[in-house]
Design a protein around this motif. Structure first.
Motif, PDB file in Angstrom:
ATOM      1  N   GLY A 276      67.797  51.718  63.888  1.00 15.20           N
ATOM      2  CA  GLY A 276      68.131  50.866  62.974  1.00 15.20           C
ATOM      3  C   GLY A 276      69.772  50.593  62.831  1.00 15.20           C
ATOM      4  O   GLY A 276      70.068  49.685  62.104  1.00 15.20           O
ATOM      5  N   GLN A 277      70.337  51.268  63.477  1.00 19.11           N
ATOM      6  CA  GLN A 277      71.876  51.130  63.456  1.00 19.11           C
ATOM      7  C   GLN A 277      72.533  51.586  64.816  1.00 19.11           C
ATOM      8  O   GLN A 277      72.372  52.535  65.359  1.00 19.11           O
ATOM      9  CB  GLN A 277      72.644  51.923  62.481  1.00 19.11           C
ATOM     10  CG  GLN A 277      73.934  51.817  62.139  1.00 19.11           C
ATOM     11  CD  GLN A 277      74.531  50.469  61.704  1.00 19.11           C
ATOM     12  OE1 GLN A 277      73.919  49.807  60.829  1.00 19.11           O
ATOM     13  NE2 GLN A 277      75.388  49.970  62.685  1.00 19.11           N
ATOM     14  N   GLY A 278      73.343  50.644  65.317  1.00 13.72           N
ATOM     15  CA  GLY A 278      74.027  50.867  66.625  1.00 13.72           C
ATOM     16  C   GLY A 278      75.430  50.284  66.500  1.00 13.72           C
ATOM     17  O   GLY A 278      76.037  50.257  65.478  1.00 13.72           O
ATOM     18  N   PHE A 279      75.903  49.463  67.463  1.00 17.11           N
ATOM     19  CA  PHE A 279      76.941  48.699  67.330  1.00 17.11           C
ATOM     20  C   PHE A 279      76.775  47.377  66.427  1.00 17.11           C
ATOM     21  O   PHE A 279      77.566  46.798  65.886  1.00 17.11           O
ATOM     22  CB  PHE A 279      77.370  47.912  68.677  1.00 17.11           C
ATOM     23  CG  PHE A 279      77.804  49.127  69.467  1.00 17.11           C
ATOM     24  CD1 PHE A 279      79.100  49.833  69.367  1.00 17.11           C
ATOM     25  CD2 PHE A 279      77.110  49.671  70.604  1.00 17.11           C
ATOM     26  CE1 PHE A 279      79.710  50.686  70.090  1.00 17.11           C
ATOM     27  CE2 PHE A 279      77.660  50.524  71.516  1.00 17.11           C
ATOM     28  CZ  PHE A 279      78.964  51.293  71.205  1.00 17.11           C
ATOM     29  N   TYR A 280      75.365  47.256  66.154  1.00 16.45           N
ATOM     30  CA  TYR A 280      74.860  46.230  64.994  1.00 16.45           C
ATOM     31  C   TYR A 280      73.933  46.793  64.276  1.00 16.45           C
ATOM     32  O   TYR A 280      73.248  47.768  64.578  1.00 16.45           O
ATOM     33  CB  TYR A 280      74.164  44.966  65.904  1.00 16.45           C
ATOM     34  CG  TYR A 280      75.293  44.294  66.499  1.00 16.45           C
ATOM     35  CD1 TYR A 280      76.215  43.243  66.334  1.00 16.45           C
ATOM     36  CD2 TYR A 280      75.234  44.759  68.081  1.00 16.45           C
ATOM     37  CE1 TYR A 280      77.000  42.646  67.125  1.00 16.45           C
ATOM     38  CE2 TYR A 280      76.069  43.834  69.026  1.00 16.45           C
ATOM     39  CZ  TYR A 280      76.772  42.844  68.438  1.00 16.45           C
ATOM     40  OH  TYR A 280      77.790  42.130  69.378  1.00 16.45           O
ATOM     41  N   SER A 281      73.525  46.081  63.132  1.00 16.15           N
ATOM     42  CA  SER A 281      72.543  46.884  62.275  1.00 16.15           C
ATOM     43  C   SER A 281      71.176  45.981  62.505  1.00 16.15           C
ATOM     44  O   SER A 281      71.262  44.645  62.765  1.00 16.15           O
ATOM     45  CB  SER A 281      72.865  46.438  60.932  1.00 16.15           C
ATOM     46  OG  SER A 281      74.074  47.385  60.466  1.00 16.15           O
ATOM     47  N   TYR A 282      70.156  46.598  62.594  1.00 14.34           N
ATOM     48  CA  TYR A 282      68.819  45.997  62.678  1.00 14.34           C
ATOM     49  C   TYR A 282      67.881  46.238  61.718  1.00 14.34           C
ATOM     50  O   TYR A 282      67.798  47.409  60.811  1.00 14.34           O
ATOM     51  CB  TYR A 282      68.062  46.673  63.962  1.00 14.34           C
ATOM     52  CG  TYR A 282      69.085  46.535  65.153  1.00 14.34           C
ATOM     53  CD1 TYR A 282      69.092  45.165  66.060  1.00 14.34           C
ATOM     54  CD2 TYR A 282      69.956  47.379  65.439  1.00 14.34           C
ATOM     55  CE1 TYR A 282      69.876  44.890  66.910  1.00 14.34           C
ATOM     56  CE2 TYR A 282      70.823  47.110  66.793  1.00 14.34           C
ATOM     57  CZ  TYR A 282      70.785  45.806  67.152  1.00 14.34           C
ATOM     58  OH  TYR A 282      71.563  45.365  68.310  1.00 14.34           O
TER      59      TYR A 282
END
Length: 282
Positions: A276-282
């Motif tokens: 749910g979190q990387g370079f962007y949030s999901y």
């Protein structure tokens, strides 16, 4: 010997995707994982993907039911003895793969081909601890497996000619386009792709541009369908880091050093879409 039954070790995103394409192609599939919950998640994932394909009229409900009926989930490794072709789809870790492959080697039928879905680890090195290295090969699928047309067929120094030919034939049978690749860290696609992702992380880390700007630059300026940082989130930042660490170790070349920010994000558990979190949030 005709390949009729596929054994898959690992019911995660890759393993379940491989199960789906094989079952849709009419092959019987035995998908094994370490516990019932993992197996059920894999079956549920296949079911969801097939239902989505029905809703988009890519397959029929009959196709879906037939494919699901050809997939058997299990936690019992011995059940894989019935398979003609086995694919290991476990985590990208040398020692984990070695352990699993030795276990599979011990129970697989004498004529079975054993393949690994590794994205970077040496096929020759993995084959070294097996009793049938001539029947061992790399079969690298790309994520998401049902969508991506390519598979890399990687032969180690010990891999037999017949093993290569039968693996390529299987790839075509399940609707994939195989390319034959010599054994080398990262093979072809990831040898080019993952260092590009790593360089994008360096650019972000150095403050040259935001994640959105970096990805826009590569989608709009290089005509890539997805930016490198969004792609890293899709692949999994832990997988990207594991591949770069293999390159750094095996090529012994500083140009493959993993970006410190990539390491830090993995340490933080920011692995991309799957958390749910990387370079962007999901």
């Amino acid at each position: 010997m005709s390949i009729q039954t596929i054994g898959i070790i690992g019911a995660g995103q890759m393993g379940s995707g491989i199960a789906q394409v094989c079952a849709l192609a009419g092959l019987s599939v035995i998908m094994r994982d370490i516990d019932d919950a993992a197996v059920q998640r894999g079956i549920n994932g296949v079911t969801t993907q097939l239902e989505r394909a029905v809703s988009k009229e890519k397959i029929t409900a009959v196709d879906k039911d037939g494919a699901l009926g050809r997939i058997t989930g299990t936690t019992d490794l011995a059940r894989l003895a019935a398979a003609d072709f086995l694919v290991e789809a476990a985590t990208e870790n040398l020692e984990v793969k070695r352990r699993i492959l030795k276990e599979v080697d011990a129970i697989a039928s004498p004529g079975a081909i054993i393949a690994t879905n590794t994205s970077s680890i040496s096929i020759t090195k993995l084959a070294g601890s097996m009793s049938r290295p001539q029947q061992f090969i790399g079969l690298h699928f790309f994520n998401p497996v049902p969508v991506m047309a390519l598979v890399e067929v990687i032969h180690g120094i010990q891999t037999g000619v017949d093993t290569v030919a039968r693996t390529e034939e299987l790839a075509k049978r399940i609707g994939k386009t195989p390319i034959r690749v010599k054994n080398s860290p990262g093979f072809v696609v990831n040898r080019i792709l993952v260092p590009m992702i790593n360089e994008a992380v360096f650019v972000l880390q150095e403050g040259q541009a935001s994640a959105e700007a970096i990805d826009a630059g590569m989608t709009l300026g290089a005509n890539h369908p997805i930016g490198p940082l969004a792609l890293a989130d899709l692949i999994g930042l832990d997988t990207c880091l594991a591949v770069m660490e293999v390159f750094y170790r095996d090529f012994n070349d500083s140009k493959y050093r993993p970006a410190p920010l990539l390491k830090e994000m993995v340490d933080a558990g920011y692995l991309g879409r799957k958390t749910g979190q990387g370079f962007y949030s999901y």
